[in-house]
Design a protein around this motif. Sequence first.
Motif, PDB file in Angstrom:
ATOM      1  N   LEU A   1       0.846  -1.188   0.000  1.00  0.00           N
ATOM      2  CA  LEU A   1       0.000   0.000   0.000  1.00  0.00           C
ATOM      3  C   LEU A   1       0.883   1.240   0.000  1.00  0.00           C
ATOM      4  CD1 LEU A   1      -2.789   1.367   0.192  1.00  0.00           C
ATOM      5  CD2 LEU A   1      -2.586   1.192   2.691  1.00  0.00           C
ATOM      6  N   TYR A   2       0.717   2.061  -1.026  1.00  0.00           N
ATOM      7  CA  TYR A   2       1.458   3.317  -1.142  1.00  0.00           C
ATOM      8  C   TYR A   2       0.513   4.488  -0.921  1.00  0.00           C
ATOM      9  CZ  TYR A   2       5.048   0.430  -3.410  1.00  0.00           C
ATOM     10  OH  TYR A   2       5.981  -0.526  -3.700  1.00  0.00           O
ATOM     11  N   ARG A   3       1.105   5.647  -0.684  1.00  0.00           N
ATOM     12  CA  ARG A   3       0.282   6.858  -0.599  1.00  0.00           C
ATOM     13  C   ARG A   3      -0.225   7.232  -1.988  1.00  0.00           C
ATOM     14  NH1 ARG A   3       0.961  12.708  -0.328  1.00  0.00           N
ATOM     15  NH2 ARG A   3      -0.544  13.567   1.180  1.00  0.00           N
ATOM     16  N   THR A   4       0.673   7.155  -2.998  1.00  0.00           N
ATOM     17  CA  THR A   4       0.316   7.517  -4.365  1.00  0.00           C
ATOM     18  C   THR A   4       1.058   6.635  -5.349  1.00  0.00           C
ATOM     19  OG1 THR A   4       0.278   9.818  -3.575  1.00  0.00           O
ATOM     20  CG2 THR A   4       0.021   9.477  -5.951  1.00  0.00           C
ATOM     21  N   ILE A   5       0.399   6.324  -6.466  1.00  0.00           N
ATOM     22  CA  ILE A   5       1.037   5.603  -7.578  1.00  0.00           C
ATOM     23  C   ILE A   5       0.785   6.388  -8.859  1.00  0.00           C
ATOM     24  CG2 ILE A   5       0.995   3.522  -9.021  1.00  0.00           C
ATOM     25  CD1 ILE A   5       0.244   1.911  -6.565  1.00  0.00           C
ATOM     26  N   TRP A   6       1.826   6.486  -9.693  1.00  0.00           N
ATOM     27  CA  TRP A   6       1.703   7.091 -11.026  1.00  0.00           C
ATOM     28  C   TRP A   6       2.071   6.055 -12.081  1.00  0.00           C
ATOM     29  CZ3 TRP A   6       3.793   9.555  -6.832  1.00  0.00           C
ATOM     30  CH2 TRP A   6       3.296  10.827  -6.500  1.00  0.00           C
ATOM     31  N   ILE A   7       1.181   5.825 -13.044  1.00  0.00           N
ATOM     32  CA  ILE A   7       1.494   4.974 -14.191  1.00  0.00           C
ATOM     33  C   ILE A   7       1.075   5.718 -15.454  1.00  0.00           C
ATOM     34  CG2 ILE A   7       1.389   2.729 -13.031  1.00  0.00           C
ATOM     35  CD1 ILE A   7      -1.479   2.432 -13.986  1.00  0.00           C
ATOM     36  N   SER A   8       1.763   5.458 -16.552  1.00  0.00           N
ATOM     37  CA  SER A   8       1.415   6.133 -17.807  1.00  0.00           C
ATOM     38  C   SER A   8       1.761   5.238 -18.983  1.00  0.00           C
ATOM     39  CB  SER A   8       2.172   7.466 -17.938  1.00  0.00           C
ATOM     40  OG  SER A   8       3.517   7.241 -18.305  1.00  0.00           O
ATOM     41  N   ASP A   9       1.342   5.678 -20.168  1.00  0.00           N
ATOM     42  CA  ASP A   9       1.712   5.018 -21.419  1.00  0.00           C
ATOM     43  C   ASP A   9       1.424   3.514 -21.370  1.00  0.00           C
ATOM     44  OD1 ASP A   9       3.302   7.285 -23.033  1.00  0.00           O
ATOM     45  OD2 ASP A   9       3.771   7.451 -20.900  1.00  0.00           O
ATOM     46  N   LEU A  10       0.176   3.210 -21.013  1.00  0.00           N
ATOM     47  CA  LEU A  10      -0.266   1.809 -21.011  1.00  0.00           C
ATOM     48  C   LEU A  10      -0.561   1.346 -22.432  1.00  0.00           C
ATOM     49  CD1 LEU A  10      -2.798   1.948 -18.010  1.00  0.00           C
ATOM     50  CD2 LEU A  10      -0.296   1.863 -17.960  1.00  0.00           C
ATOM     51  N   HIS A  11      -1.065   2.241 -23.258  1.00  0.00           N
ATOM     52  CA  HIS A  11      -1.401   1.973 -24.663  1.00  0.00           C
ATOM     53  C   HIS A  11      -2.363   0.793 -24.814  1.00  0.00           C
ATOM     54  CE1 HIS A  11       1.262   4.965 -26.557  1.00  0.00           C
ATOM     55  NE2 HIS A  11       2.028   4.758 -25.479  1.00  0.00           N
ATOM     56  N   LEU A  12      -3.421   0.806 -24.003  1.00  0.00           N
ATOM     57  CA  LEU A  12      -4.500  -0.165 -24.167  1.00  0.00           C
ATOM     58  C   LEU A  12      -5.126   0.022 -25.552  1.00  0.00           C
ATOM     59  CD1 LEU A  12      -6.155   0.290 -20.667  1.00  0.00           C
ATOM     60  CD2 LEU A  12      -4.874  -1.721 -21.418  1.00  0.00           C
ATOM     61  N   GLY A  13      -5.428  -1.075 -26.220  1.00  0.00           N
ATOM     62  CA  GLY A  13      -5.930  -1.001 -27.587  1.00  0.00           C
ATOM     63  C   GLY A  13      -4.831  -1.152 -28.612  1.00  0.00           C
ATOM     64  N   SER A  14      -3.614  -1.317 -28.130  1.00  0.00           N
ATOM     65  CA  SER A  14      -2.459  -1.553 -28.995  1.00  0.00           C
ATOM     66  C   SER A  14      -1.887  -2.930 -28.693  1.00  0.00           C
ATOM     67  CB  SER A  14      -1.389  -0.486 -28.746  1.00  0.00           C
ATOM     68  OG  SER A  14      -0.141  -0.878 -29.258  1.00  0.00           O
ATOM     69  N   THR A  15      -1.336  -3.574 -29.699  1.00  0.00           N
ATOM     70  CA  THR A  15      -0.708  -4.883 -29.483  1.00  0.00           C
ATOM     71  C   THR A  15       0.540  -4.768 -28.623  1.00  0.00           C
ATOM     72  OG1 THR A  15       0.553  -4.647 -31.550  1.00  0.00           O
ATOM     73  CG2 THR A  15      -1.557  -5.813 -31.678  1.00  0.00           C
ATOM     74  N   GLN A  16       1.037  -3.542 -28.423  1.00  0.00           N
ATOM     75  CA  GLN A  16       2.276  -3.353 -27.661  1.00  0.00           C
ATOM     76  C   GLN A  16       2.055  -3.377 -26.146  1.00  0.00           C
ATOM     77  OE1 GLN A  16       4.254  -3.673 -29.888  1.00  0.00           O
ATOM     78  NE2 GLN A  16       3.154  -2.842 -31.651  1.00  0.00           N
ATOM     79  N   CYS A  17       0.827  -3.178 -25.700  1.00  0.00           N
ATOM     80  CA  CYS A  17       0.547  -3.119 -24.269  1.00  0.00           C
ATOM     81  C   CYS A  17       0.839  -4.458 -23.589  1.00  0.00           C
ATOM     82  CB  CYS A  17      -0.918  -2.739 -24.041  1.00  0.00           C
ATOM     83  SG  CYS A  17      -1.420  -2.802 -22.306  1.00  0.00           S
ATOM     84  N   GLN A  18       1.638  -4.419 -22.529  1.00  0.00           N
ATOM     85  CA  GLN A  18       1.892  -5.633 -21.745  1.00  0.00           C
ATOM     86  C   GLN A  18       0.839  -5.720 -20.628  1.00  0.00           C
ATOM     87  OE1 GLN A  18       5.855  -7.065 -20.919  1.00  0.00           O
ATOM     88  NE2 GLN A  18       6.764  -5.359 -22.059  1.00  0.00           N
ATOM     89  N   ALA A  19      -0.380  -6.035 -21.050  1.00  0.00           N
ATOM     90  CA  ALA A  19      -1.512  -6.010 -20.125  1.00  0.00           C
ATOM     91  C   ALA A  19      -1.369  -7.042 -19.015  1.00  0.00           C
ATOM     92  CB  ALA A  19      -2.812  -6.237 -20.899  1.00  0.00           C
ATOM     93  N   ASP A  20      -0.735  -8.174 -19.303  1.00  0.00           N
ATOM     94  CA  ASP A  20      -0.580  -9.195 -18.272  1.00  0.00           C
ATOM     95  C   ASP A  20       0.320  -8.705 -17.148  1.00  0.00           C
ATOM     96  OD1 ASP A  20       1.577  -9.185 -20.054  1.00  0.00           O
ATOM     97  OD2 ASP A  20       2.020 -11.317 -19.776  1.00  0.00           O
ATOM     98  N   VAL A  21       1.393  -8.014 -17.503  1.00  0.00           N
ATOM     99  CA  VAL A  21       2.291  -7.465 -16.486  1.00  0.00           C
ATOM    100  C   VAL A  21       1.595  -6.332 -15.732  1.00  0.00           C
ATOM    101  CG1 VAL A  21       4.568  -6.467 -16.055  1.00  0.00           C
ATOM    102  CG2 VAL A  21       4.250  -8.056 -17.969  1.00  0.00           C
ATOM    103  N   LEU A  22       0.851  -5.507 -16.459  1.00  0.00           N
ATOM    104  CA  LEU A  22       0.116  -4.406 -15.843  1.00  0.00           C
ATOM    105  C   LEU A  22      -0.905  -4.923 -14.834  1.00  0.00           C
ATOM    106  CD1 LEU A  22      -0.753  -1.456 -15.602  1.00  0.00           C
ATOM    107  CD2 LEU A  22      -2.098  -1.762 -17.691  1.00  0.00           C
ATOM    108  N   LEU A  23      -1.647  -5.967 -15.211  1.00  0.00           N
ATOM    109  CA  LEU A  23      -2.637  -6.542 -14.292  1.00  0.00           C
ATOM    110  C   LEU A  23      -1.965  -7.107 -13.044  1.00  0.00           C
ATOM    111  CD1 LEU A  23      -5.046  -8.297 -16.819  1.00  0.00           C
ATOM    112  CD2 LEU A  23      -5.642  -6.473 -15.215  1.00  0.00           C
ATOM    113  N   ASP A  24      -0.800  -7.711 -13.230  1.00  0.00           N
ATOM    114  CA  ASP A  24      -0.051  -8.243 -12.095  1.00  0.00           C
ATOM    115  C   ASP A  24       0.374  -7.109 -11.172  1.00  0.00           C
ATOM    116  OD1 ASP A  24       1.076 -10.843 -11.112  1.00  0.00           O
ATOM    117  OD2 ASP A  24       2.950  -9.697 -11.175  1.00  0.00           O
ATOM    118  N   PHE A  25       0.809  -5.999 -11.749  1.00  0.00           N
ATOM    119  CA  PHE A  25       1.187  -4.835 -10.939  1.00  0.00           C
ATOM    120  C   PHE A  25      -0.011  -4.292 -10.169  1.00  0.00           C
ATOM    121  CE2 PHE A  25       1.388  -0.217 -10.474  1.00  0.00           C
ATOM    122  CZ  PHE A  25       2.551  -0.072  -9.735  1.00  0.00           C
TER     123      PHE A  25
END
Length: 268
Positions: A5-29
């Motif tokens: 548990l953090y106070r704040t998290i920043w994530i960017s450049d997920l590029h959902l809708g692109s074949t480049q998105c590593q959605a499995d790693v993102l979901l794990d995070f």
Amino acid sequence: MKNTLYRTIWISDLHLGSTQCQADVLLDFLKFNDSEKLYLVGDIIDFWALSKKMYWPRDHNTVIQKVLRKARHGTQIIYIPGNHDDNVREYDNHVFGDITVKKTDIHTTAAGKRFLVVHGDEYDPIAYYHQWIAKLGSQSYDILLDINRYLRWLRRVFGIPQSQFSLAAYVKYKVKNIVQFISDYEENIVNTLRHEGVDGVICGHIHHAEIKDIGGFLYVNTGDFVESCTAIVEHNNGTLELVKWLKAEPAVNFDALDESLEATLHEQ
């Protein structure tokens, strides 16, 4: 693994809708990291990619559901659009499903430091004034990422542990002009904001995660979830940390290799 548990998290450049998105790693995070406040710092949905090819697999939908679930459970979520999702910018200060859209925001850490949170394309002359060049560069970058996807697939096939190596990142840091662009971008955004009454900037856009003090002004870049899989987190004492996330790979099912290869090729 326990949730952090953090106070704040920043994530960017997920590029959902692109074949480049590593959605499995993102979901794990997202599964193992929670926060009181979550910033989505632009290029969350890649409308550039979707305009060329409709691509929205199940795990991309799961990412959206996961974020909305966090919002329902009390996480304050602020969505700051980027250049790949700039059509969302017209909804500045609107709230959708407990997610607030803002063009920019000021975040104050637990230590009292004030940061401007912005995607960052506004400080990139090519992206801001010459969008056609930016799109051409994005296409070339996508080709490198496609090659990198095959390298990751081969590592899974042969049971080689996944690594943080990215062909696109390797090329980016070896080409002198690109390295100079990153340096110029950092200097430009810092020099522009140095006298704006903030202690630093937290941005994304160039897919190069970093926390750097530049003349007493803190430059923070969240990175991305297409090659480096990084995020910035704020601890309860106000300190910021760059987190690189690497999902543990399951054992390889060799009986399914032919089916996996066919599916991977079909996506292209």
